[in-house]
Structure formats: structure tokens, C-alpha cells
Motif scaffolding. Structure first.
Motif, PDB file in Angstrom:
ATOM      1  N   GLU A   1      41.809  27.009  43.309  1.00 44.04           N
ATOM      2  CA  GLU A   1      41.870  27.836  42.104  1.00 44.04           C
ATOM      3  C   GLU A   1      40.585  28.653  41.972  1.00 44.04           C
ATOM      4  O   GLU A   1      40.619  29.843  41.709  1.00 44.04           O
ATOM      5  CB  GLU A   1      42.059  26.916  40.883  1.00 44.04           C
ATOM      6  CG  GLU A   1      41.990  27.602  39.535  1.00 44.04           C
ATOM      7  CD  GLU A   1      43.085  28.619  39.332  1.00 44.04           C
ATOM      8  OE1 GLU A   1      44.127  28.507  40.024  1.00 44.04           O
ATOM      9  OE2 GLU A   1      42.909  29.542  38.527  1.00 44.04           O
TER      10      GLU A   1
ATOM     11  N   ARG B   1      40.648  31.304  44.512  1.00 44.68           N
ATOM     12  CA  ARG B   1      41.600  32.349  44.141  1.00 44.68           C
ATOM     13  C   ARG B   1      40.972  33.265  43.090  1.00 44.68           C
ATOM     14  O   ARG B   1      41.076  34.492  43.157  1.00 44.68           O
ATOM     15  CB  ARG B   1      42.873  31.717  43.580  1.00 44.68           C
ATOM     16  CG  ARG B   1      44.079  32.643  43.550  1.00 44.68           C
ATOM     17  CD  ARG B   1      45.264  31.951  42.908  1.00 44.68           C
ATOM     18  NE  ARG B   1      44.948  31.455  41.584  1.00 44.68           N
ATOM     19  CZ  ARG B   1      44.829  32.209  40.513  1.00 44.68           C
ATOM     20  NH1 ARG B   1      45.003  33.510  40.607  1.00 44.68           N
ATOM     21  NH2 ARG B   1      44.531  31.693  39.342  1.00 44.68           N
ATOM     22  N   GLN B   2      40.272  32.649  42.136  1.00 40.07           N
ATOM     23  CA  GLN B   2      39.624  33.445  41.097  1.00 40.07           C
ATOM     24  C   GLN B   2      38.605  34.394  41.705  1.00 40.07           C
ATOM     25  O   GLN B   2      38.536  35.559  41.344  1.00 40.07           O
ATOM     26  CB  GLN B   2      38.936  32.523  40.097  1.00 40.07           C
ATOM     27  CG  GLN B   2      39.904  31.986  39.060  1.00 40.07           C
ATOM     28  CD  GLN B   2      39.240  30.991  38.137  1.00 40.07           C
ATOM     29  OE1 GLN B   2      38.028  30.832  38.166  1.00 40.07           O
ATOM     30  NE2 GLN B   2      40.040  30.323  37.352  1.00 40.07           N
TER      31      GLN B   2
ATOM     32  N   GLU C   1      40.360  37.184  43.387  1.00 47.68           N
ATOM     33  CA  GLU C   1      40.909  38.134  42.414  1.00 47.68           C
ATOM     34  C   GLU C   1      39.836  39.054  41.875  1.00 47.68           C
ATOM     35  O   GLU C   1      40.027  40.245  41.720  1.00 47.68           O
ATOM     36  CB  GLU C   1      41.542  37.373  41.254  1.00 47.68           C
ATOM     37  CG  GLU C   1      43.027  37.250  41.408  1.00 47.68           C
ATOM     38  CD  GLU C   1      43.645  36.554  40.217  1.00 47.68           C
ATOM     39  OE1 GLU C   1      43.001  36.506  39.152  1.00 47.68           O
ATOM     40  OE2 GLU C   1      44.762  36.047  40.378  1.00 47.68           O
ATOM     41  N   GLU C   2      38.709  38.450  41.584  1.00 50.75           N
ATOM     42  CA  GLU C   2      37.581  39.208  41.073  1.00 50.75           C
ATOM     43  C   GLU C   2      37.199  40.298  42.070  1.00 50.75           C
ATOM     44  O   GLU C   2      37.038  41.453  41.730  1.00 50.75           O
ATOM     45  CB  GLU C   2      36.407  38.256  40.869  1.00 50.75           C
ATOM     46  CG  GLU C   2      35.323  38.837  40.019  1.00 50.75           C
ATOM     47  CD  GLU C   2      35.474  38.385  38.576  1.00 50.75           C
ATOM     48  OE1 GLU C   2      34.455  38.186  37.948  1.00 50.75           O
ATOM     49  OE2 GLU C   2      36.610  38.248  38.095  1.00 50.75           O
TER      50      GLU C   2
ATOM     51  N   ALA D   1      39.081  41.511  44.374  1.00 55.03           N
ATOM     52  CA  ALA D   1      40.175  42.474  44.484  1.00 55.03           C
ATOM     53  C   ALA D   1      40.116  43.477  43.348  1.00 55.03           C
ATOM     54  O   ALA D   1      40.344  44.663  43.532  1.00 55.03           O
ATOM     55  CB  ALA D   1      41.510  41.745  44.467  1.00 55.03           C
ATOM     56  N   ARG D   2      39.735  42.929  42.169  1.00 57.91           N
ATOM     57  CA  ARG D   2      39.679  43.804  41.017  1.00 57.91           C
ATOM     58  C   ARG D   2      38.619  44.872  41.215  1.00 57.91           C
ATOM     59  O   ARG D   2      38.832  46.059  40.952  1.00 57.91           O
ATOM     60  CB  ARG D   2      39.379  42.979  39.773  1.00 57.91           C
ATOM     61  CG  ARG D   2      39.831  43.653  38.525  1.00 57.91           C
ATOM     62  CD  ARG D   2      40.099  42.725  37.370  1.00 57.91           C
ATOM     63  NE  ARG D   2      39.146  41.659  37.221  1.00 57.91           N
ATOM     64  CZ  ARG D   2      39.494  40.407  37.058  1.00 57.91           C
ATOM     65  NH1 ARG D   2      40.762  40.075  37.027  1.00 57.91           N
ATOM     66  NH2 ARG D   2      38.588  39.476  36.902  1.00 57.91           N
TER      67      ARG D   2
END
Lengths: 628, 147
Positions: free
Chosen positions: A246, A249-250, A253-254, A256-257
Motif C-alpha cells: 500500500e 502504491r501510494q 501514485e504520487e 504518477a501524479r
């Protein structure tokens, strides 16, 4: 990424209970019987060898005793020493005669030494027990509260003891033990067994990744390490990988953002951006820069910022001004604020209007660098131009309207008034000479001409009511209404007028507002059909910073289908009543020009109440319209 | 004695019919009373100024005792003529009565502020107009008595 490095400090490997104290106790217990036997042998030898032998043997007997007691309990054990000396001295001095006494004293001495030794022994054991319990207790806490799953397992992999994390993550809340198949994922049992073998063979295994299952049959990916404790038991510590995943993944994502923000957001927006690092080199430029200036950003990036800017400065109409400002800002570390640049069209780029800003970076890490923005305001400029054209047109239309208004009020009126003038002259100069019929007809002509004159007058007044807030002033309403009522004079004879004494001040044009009241009151009287006409002027608080005023009468009332229509220009419900029918339209127009609205509530036979709102404080026209 | 001198009135009016109405009122007044008037007409503002300042063909124009001034005039507007009159030392004492078809309060206030002595809606009812002329005549007659 290695998981082991991130494991919270757990029980292994340093957490295994310390056995040192237990070993020392075992050594002592082996020692004591040996030295007691030795003492007995020494006593027997002494009794056999008489006086000299006795003394020697006491010495022999007491020395190990002293040593033993010393080693067990320290100085306290010396209580056994004086009786021993007491024995030796008389034996040496007096010989066998006092043998009996000496033997008795010896026994007492031995007993005392034994007593002291035992006391010390017990204390020692007590101490070590406490220490052990503290140890155990501490180990238990760590074991129970570890964030990781901790299992004490046997050689088959079955759990003998488990901690809270195990219960929380795997379930089986009421079971102290777990069978291998209950907590290891069926597909990973083979691998787990292989690891077990390795564990008991080598003593420990580390960083093994496989899956457990929970009571609810959910897969729980874990990473574990284990250490053998004895030949049959090992401690296994496993970490839940889901939580780790998790976190990963966070993180992803960060990233990716940000990537999205840069590549899809900033790169494609209509804002050209050039980043310059603290050494004055172009760090990055976005796509818009390429599009705006027809350059490749590959050519810009890495280049000295000033020379990079020079590469595209020629596209601007005002390139000299631009370069001067940029140079100054770059060299002095200053800002450039809102310089308007016009991009000249050429193959590869289109005509644009850009707004340029250059700002030095102040944040710690990139201090010394700067960001240049080129905002595309072409559309905005277009809109601005359009707005200006519209405005010009509006001004023209307004001027024409004013012209029209003047034409209506003067040119349309003038012929009517001239005609009226002649009629009046004829009526005045030849009054006596005119036949009755001619006189009457001329009077009718005069009446209609005067009416037409009034119509034109009202029309021009209606269309010329155009107020703006700059004309507004504080209106002392109480005074304005009083004056207007005085103006109405005899028209109010026989009418019961009721005016609220506390009429509040409003914002507007005093004469206009006075006219509204005068008009409404005069209507209320003019159309009243009751023997005792009543008119009331009052007010109440309205919404959005307004007051609601009303003029109420006890007249004939207005049928609901007419209630909207009466506010139209030249609308008359009764053709035979005097007046042009412009009064209410003018009132409504005046109220609306003050940002208010006007309406009527009425009941046929009982009367009508005309309401209108006026602002408490200065407002822009139309504000209340939007609020409605 | 009464016929000896006429009161000079300058009517600044561009519309023939309105001038005709004024002329007829004056005639009817002369027929009824002993007042005698000498009417002069200027058809626009420029002509009015020429008359007042005795320029061009008006070199020998008499000084009027009353000016009836329409505000809406071709070339030079009535307000401008009024301003010129009030600027001139000799002319400023002549009473000016403003004639207008509009009932625009603003215009009225401006006219009074500029020094108009009176305000008449045109065409005025013959009675009103005649009353005005009679009043001015009386004042003028009394004013010149000591001469």
C-alpha cells in the motif's frame, strides 16, 4: 528493496532469554555437596590423629568452609569463621583434655557456618527468580505487542504460541496454537516446509516471501525471518506485505501524479514555461514554448538562459524592449511583471499576444534560479477588443436614443403645440363672435391637442429616465413624502391619509422617488370609488438590504388579469379617466432604475396595495434583479 | 403721451407660425390697451446676436426692452445667446423670457441659473402671454417716467 532493513526491531535475534545467571547457580549447587564431604573427611581425620592432627584437620576443614561461604555470600558468611578459630585455639593449647568441648564447639561452628551459608543461598535464589521473571515478563511484552506476526513454531511448522499481531492479521482469535495448514497458503506449503528444513538445519532463515492465509481465507502476503531456539522450537517473525505494498502504491501514485502534472498538465497548457537553474542554464521548457516561438526545446535546454532567450526574441514585435527587460532582470535577479509581447506570425508559429512574467525562485532548494512565464492572452485581447467595440456601439445607440428622445419631445410636440396655439388664439380673440357649435368643436380640438401634448411629454419623460448610482444621494423620505403630499393639496380633500411616521431614509434621486409616491397617492385618490377614501403609506424591511414601501387604498381594486398590464406604458383601465396611463410605467421605471422592483396586490372591491423596494445603501442597478 | 414711445421687443424664434402667434397676441393687446410695442424678429441665434450687438445689417438696430428667446434655435442655441447677453455689461439688464415647448425641469433650472427672468411654455395661452407683456409694459413705463 530489502524488507529486512525496514523491519521494526523485534525479538530476534537479541531477544532470546539470557541464560547466564542460571549457569552460575548450577555451578554453586555442584560445589556445595563436594565441600561438605570434604569437611566431614577432615573432621574424621582430626579425631583420629589426636591433638596436633585435630588442630590441623580443623584448619583444613575450616579453610574450605571459609572459602565456600565467601564465594556464596560475601562478607556475611564470615559469621562461621570465629567459631572455627575458637575451636582451633583451645585444641592447640590444651591438648586432648578438652577434646569433648572442642568437638561440641566444632559442631556449633559447623552449624553456624551452615546456617549462614543457607541464608545466603536462599537470598541468592530469590534474587535470581525475580530477575528471571522480569526477563520473562519483558520478553512477553515485546512478543505480544510486536507489530509483526510472531509465531513460536515446532519442527513441523505448527504454531505453539502466537502474538496479537497474528490474531489480528490471521484471525483465529481464540486459538493459542495453529496447525500449519491453517495459516500457510495451500500453494506455499511446499516452500514453507523447505524453508523449515533449512531453518532447523542452519539455525535461521531470512527474507522469505510467501503467503499466509487468514481465518477468512484471505491471502496475506508476508515476508518472514525465523531463528531456531532449540532443536525443536523456532521463533518466526513475519511482516504483512500488504501494508508495504500500500505504501509503495501510494508512492507510485504520487510519482504518477507529478508526472501527469508535468507531462500532460504543464507541458500542454497554453502557458509557456522556462525553468532556469541557479547557474543560469535552462533546466526545462514546456511544449507551449515550442509552439509559441517555433523553436525546439532540445535546443534551449542546457543553454545559458540569456542566449536561449535570444534564440526566440526575434519573434516579438517589441523585441528590443523585451531583451532589455530580460537582461536587466537576469543580471540583477529582479522580476519582470506583465510585459505584453506580440508574436509576429511566420511559418511554424501564429500571431499571438503573450503576457510575459519572469520571477526569481526563492524556495531554498532552487534559490537563484528563475521561472519565465509566457501566458497566451490572444483570445483575451480579442475579447477585450470585441467588448470595446460593443461598448462603442452601445454608446452610439444610447446617443441615438437620446437624439430620438429629443426629437420626440421637441419635434413631435412642436406642431401639436403650434396648432394648439392657434386654437387658443382663435378661442381667445374671437370668443364672442364664434357660433356655439364651432366653439364647442374647437374646445374638443383643444382637449385632444392638449392630451397629445401630454402623451408626448410622458413618452419623452419615460424614455429619459436613466439613472446611475453616481446620481444617488441619501433621501430623507419622510420630508420628501410630506412635501409631495402638500403639493397634491386640494386633491387630498376628504381623503383619510395615513403616513407611517418613521419612514426610513433610502438611497436614490429624491425628486424621482418623490414622484413615485406622488403618483401612487394621486392614483389611489383618483380611482377611489368609496365615500370615505383612505390611503396609507407604510414600509417594512425587505430582503438583500432593501426596504419595501407600500401605498394602500380602499378603492375598487384591480382584477388579477390586469395587475401586470397596468404597469405598461399608456395602459389605462378606464379610458374616460383623465391621464395618459403613463404614470405607473414611469413609477416602475424609476423604481427599477434604483435597483428595486414594483408590484401590486389587490382584491376587487376592497382596494389595492402597490409595493416597491428601494435600497438602504447605494447599490448598482440590477443587483436585486439578479438576486430575485 | 402714451403713443410717444414703443416698447422694443426682440423675438428670437425660428418658427414662423409661433412668431405669427406672438405677433397676433401683441396686435390684439395693442387693440385692447394703450400699450405700444415694436416687434423685431431674429430667426436664429446668430441673427439675434447680430441684432443685439448691432452688427452687419443691424448696425442701427434699437436696444430692446424685452427679449423673448426660444431655446431651440438653429446655428447658435438659445442658451448660448442667453450667455452672451449676460456677459455684456449693457445688455445684461434687459429681461429675457425663455420660450420652450418642453417641460423639462432641468432645462428650466439651467435657464434660470443663466439669468433668465421668466419662463413661458410656447405657445402660451394668449391670456398668459398678454398678461406677461402687460406686466413688462407697466414696469417699463414706470421705469422710464423720470426721464
Amino acid at each position: 528493496m530489502s524488507l529486512a532493513g525496514r523491519l521494526p526491531s523485534g525479538i530476534l535475534p537479541s531477544g532470546i532469554p539470557n541464560m547466564g545467571r542460571f549457569r552460575r547457580r548450577a555451578r554453586l549447587s555442584r560445589w556445595l555437596p563436594a565441600f561438605l564431604c570434604y569437611a566431614l573427611v577432615a573432621v574424621a581425620l582430626g579425631m583420629w590423629g589426636r591433638a596436633l592432627g585435630l588442630g590441623l584437620s580443623f584448619l583444613l576443614a575450616s579453610l574450605p568452609l571459609i572459602v565456600a561461604v565467601w564465594s556464596v555470600g560475601g562478607r556475611g558468611a564470615l559469621v562461621g569463621v570465629p567459631p572455627s578459630i575458637g575451636l582451633i585455639l583451645p585444641a592447640v593449647l590444651r591438648g586432648p583434655a578438652i577434646l569433648g568441648l572442642a568437638a561440641a564447639l566444632l559442631l556449633v561452628g559447623v552449624a553456624l557456618v551452615a546456617l549462614g551459608a543457607e541464608h545466603l543461598w536462599r537470598r541468592r535464589i530469590h534474587r535470581s527468580k525475580v530477575a528471571r521473571r522480569v526477563d520473562l515478563c519483558y520478553g512477553e511484552e515485546v512478543f505480544e505487542n510486536s507489530l509483526n506476526i510472531v509465531h513460536v513454531i515446532d519442527r513441523e511448522g505448527n504454531v505453539i504460541r502466537r502474538n496479537r499481531a497474528s490474531r489480528e492479521l490471521l484471525g483465529w482469535n481464540h486459538k493459542r496454537t495453529l496447525h500449519l495448514t491453517e495459516y500457510v497458503h495451500p500453494q506455499d506449503i511446499g516452500r514453507f516446509k523447505a524453508e523449515l528444513e533449512l531453518l532447523f538445519e542452519r539455525g535461521e532463515v531470512r527474507n522469505v516471501e510467501l503467503r499466509f492465509v487468514s481465518e477468512a481465507k484471505l491471502s496475506v502476503p508476508v515476508e518472514f525471518q525465523a531463528k531456531r531456539i532449540t532443536g525443536k522450537v523456532a521463533v518466526l517473525e513475519a511482516r504483512d506485505r500488504l501494508r508495504l505494498e500500500e505504501l509503495e502504491r501510494q508512492l507510485f501514485e504520487e510519482e504518477a501524479r507529478y508526472r501527469f502534472l508535468i507531462e500532460d498538465g504543464i507541458d500542454t497548457m497554453d502557458l509557456g514555461i522556462i525553468l532556469v537553474d541557479h547557474q543560469g542554464h535552462v533546466l526545462w521548457a514546456n511544449q507551449a514554448v515550442e509552439k509559441f516561438f517555433g523553436v525546439s526545446r532540445e535546443d534551449l535546454i542546457g543553454r545559458n538562459a540569456l542566449s536561449a532567450v535570444r534564440m526566440f526574441a526575434h519573434v516579438f514585435e517589441n523585441r528590443d524592449e523585451f531583451m532589455a527587460k530580460v537582461q536587466k532582470a537576469y543580471q540583477q535577479g529582479g522580476k519582470v511583471d506583465e510585459l505584453i509581447l506580440e508574436v509576429l506570425p511566420a511559418p511554424g508559429r501564429s500571431k499571438r499576444v503573450l503576457q510575459y512574467r519572469s520571477v526569481p525562485i526563492e524556495t531554498q532548494r532552487y534559490r537563484g534560479g528563475r521561472i519565465d512565464y509566457f501566458a497566451d492572452i490572444t483570445k483575451l485581447k480579442g475579447l477585450e477588443e470585441e467588448l470595446r467595440t460593443r461598448n462603442r456601439e452601445l454608446v452610439e445607440v444610447n446617443a441615438k436614443l437620446k437624439e430620438f428622445n429629443t426629437a420626440v419631445s421637441h419635434d413631435l410636440r412642436s406642431p401639436a403645440r403650434t396648432a394648439l396655439g392657434f386654437v387658443l388664439t382663435v378661442l381667445s380673440h374671437y370668443n364672442g363672435e364664434l357660433p356655439r357649435q364651432v366653439r364647442e368643436d374647437l374646445e374638443k380640438v383643444r382637449g385632444r391637442l392638449e392630451f397629445m401634448d401630454k402623451l408626448v411629454d410622458d413618452l419623452s419623460r419615460y424614455s429619459s429616465i436613466r439613472l446611475d448610482s453616481s446620481m444617488f444621494d441619501r433621501v430623507d423620505l419622510a420630508r420628501v413624502v410630506r412635501e409631495r403630499l402638500e403639493d397634491l393639496g386640494s386633491r387630498l380633500n376628504g381623503v383619510t391619509m395615513k403616513v407611517a411616521e418613521d419612514l426610513p431614509p433610502v438611497w436614490g434621486v429624491p425628486t424621482m422617488i418623490g414622484e413615485v409616491f406622488a403618483n401612487l397617492v394621486s392614483n389611489a385618490v383618483k380611482f377611489n370609488d368609496k365615500a370615505l377614501p383612505e390611503v396609507e403609506i407604510g414600509w417594512k424591511d425587505g430582503k438583500n438590504g432593501t426596504y419595501i414601501f407600500f401605498v394602500k387604498d380602499n378603492g375598487p381594486g384591480i382584477e388579477s388579469e390586469w395587475q401586470e398590464k397596468i404597469f405598461g406604458l399608456f395602459e389605462k383601465l378606464d379610458r374616460n379617466k383623465e391621464g395618459t396611463g403613463a404614470g405607473l410605467a414611469i413609477c416602475k421605471r424609476i423604481v427599477e432604475e434604483h435597483g428595486g422592483r414594483m408590484w401590486v396586490e389587490s382584491e376587487v372591491g376592497k382596494g389595492s396595495t402597490f409595493y416597491f423596494t428601494l435600497p438602504k445603501v447605494p447599490v448598482k442597478k440590477g443587483v436585486e434583479d439578479h438576486a430575485q | 403721451m402714451p403713443n410717444e414711445r414703443r416698447m422694443v421687443i426682440l423675438v428670437v424664434e425660428d418658427e414662423d407660425l409661433h412668431y405669427e402667434l406672438i405677433e397676433r397676441s401683441v396686435k390684439s393687446l395693442e387693440a385692447k390697451t394703450d400699450a405700444r410695442y415694436e416687434l423685431h424678429r431674429a430667426a436664429d441665434g446668430a441673427e439675434a446676436l447680430d441684432f443685439l450687438f448691432r452688427r452687419g445689417k443691424y448696425e442701427n438696430a434699437p436696444r430692446p426692452n424685452l427679449i423673448l428667446l426660444d431655446l431651440r434655435l438653429p446655428k447658435v442655441s438659445g442658451m448660448e445667446v442667453l450667455a452672451e447677453i449676460k456677459k455684456d455689461e449693457r445688455l445684461r439688464k434687459i429681461p429675457v423670457v425663455v420660450l420652450t415647448v418642453s417641460t423639462n425641469e432641468e432645462e428650466m433650472v439651467r435657464a434660470y441659473d443663466s439669468g433668465a427672468a421668466g419662463f413661458l411654455n410656447k405657445p402660451a395661452k394668449p391670456e398668459d402671454f398678454e398678461r406677461l407683456l402687460t406686466t413688462v409694459w407697466e414696469y417699463w413705463r414706470i421705469a422710464r417716467l423720470p426721464e
